[in-house]
Scaffold this active site. Structure first.
Site, short mmCIF file in Angstrom:
data_model
loop_
_atom_site.label_atom_id
_atom_site.label_comp_id
_atom_site.label_asym_id
_atom_site.label_seq_id
_atom_site.Cartn_x
_atom_site.Cartn_y
_atom_site.Cartn_z
N ASP A 63 25.55 26.70 14.84
CA ASP A 63 24.50 25.95 15.51
C ASP A 63 24.74 25.90 17.02
OD1 ASP A 63 22.25 24.34 15.84
OD2 ASP A 63 23.35 22.48 15.44
N LYS B 75 22.28 26.87 19.27
CA LYS B 75 20.99 26.61 19.92
C LYS B 75 20.81 27.48 21.17
CE LYS B 75 20.63 21.82 18.26
NZ LYS B 75 21.95 21.65 17.63
N ASP C 148 17.90 31.27 26.44
CA ASP C 148 18.11 32.04 27.66
C ASP C 148 17.02 33.11 27.72
OD1 ASP C 148 19.39 33.33 29.93
OD2 ASP C 148 21.27 32.41 29.25
N THR D 10 16.18 15.78 16.59
CA THR D 10 15.91 14.50 15.94
C THR D 10 16.28 13.30 16.80
OG1 THR D 10 18.04 14.66 14.80
CG2 THR D 10 16.08 15.38 13.60
N ARG E 82 27.79 11.93 9.54
CA ARG E 82 28.46 10.63 9.63
C ARG E 82 28.68 9.94 8.29
NH1 ARG E 82 24.95 8.45 14.79
NH2 ARG E 82 25.40 10.24 16.13
#
Length: 238
Positions: free
Chosen positions: A63, A65, A68, A119, A215
């Site tokens: 991940d 992201k 560019d 989110t 979490r």
């Protein structure tokens, strides 16, 4: 056949490779995939990806992201494809060309996921960023616009909240993957920096293919038991 635990992606959001390795060892048999994000990848690089791959028992979601110019993203995705990961992320951002370059760079060896709207972002954030009123008033409209762009570019799917996944599934079908962060088990809904959250059962019922759950597992007294409990919740609806 996909088992309940296979829906769970556990994010290795740790500052050190040592901590990440401990959780890989602890949870390899309890989750379907490990997510390697920016913090850990900057600290450990491809070595942590190779460790997860060699350990076995769970797939890898890289991940990073990427965001560019298309040529840079395409070249970066070629390097990602060499690592043996299942999914890798690219921001949908402003350019379909960038997404197309990522898909081309993947060579079909890694599923490219478009990140729609994080989110942690609220409708007030969207308004302050200068988006049109229609998107600030209905953030799902922006998510759907970006998901359509990702689909048209050939992406394997998108990352979206559980609140939009039903629309994604209806609009783009079962072959377009929906990965959902911001998941909080029914037994542990709490206020935090995720603004658009949902429970595992709700997200699966709405059409999520994978759930990013950090979490509630990481901070549990017994992470392995917490992962099993979440899998049990998922099992009630699959």
């Amino acid at each position: 056949m996909k088992q309940a635990k296979d829906y769970i992606i556990f994010p290795l959001d740790f500052p050190s490779e040592k901590e990440a390795r401990e959780y890989v060892s602890l949870l390899s048999g309890e989750v379907g995939m490990f997510k390697v994000g920016l913090e850990l990848f900057i600290q450990s690089g491809p070595e942590i990806v190779r460790h997860i791959r060699d350990t076995g028992g769970a797939k890898i979601f890289l991940d990073l992201k990427l965001h560019d110019i298309p040529a840079t993203v395409g070249r970066a995705m070629k390097r990602v494809a060499d690592l043996g990961v299942t999914f890798a992320t690219v921001h949908c951002g402003e350019s379909r060309n960038m997404l197309e370059a990522a898909v081309e760079g993947s060579g079909g060896n890694v599923g490219v996921l478009g990140v729609t709207v994080l989110t942690s972002v609220s409708d007030q954030d969207i308004a302050q960023a200068g988006f049109r009123d229609e998107f600030a008033a209905d953030m799902s409209a922006l998510v759907m616009r970006r998901a359509a762009m990702a689909k048209a570019a050939g992406c394997a799917g998108v990352v979206c909240s559980g609140l939009e996944v039903g629309q994604i599934r209806s609009a783009f079908g079962k072959d377009f993957a929906a990965i959902t962060p911001g998941i909080r088990p029914a037994w542990e809904l709490a206020e935090d920096d995720q603004k658009r959250v949902t429970t595992p059962a709700q997200a699966i019922q709405n059409g999520s293919d994978f759930l990013v759950i950090g979490r509630p597992i990481r901070d549990a007294e017994d992470p392995r038991t917490a992962a099993r409990k979440i899998a049990e919740e998922i099992g009630t609806v699959i």
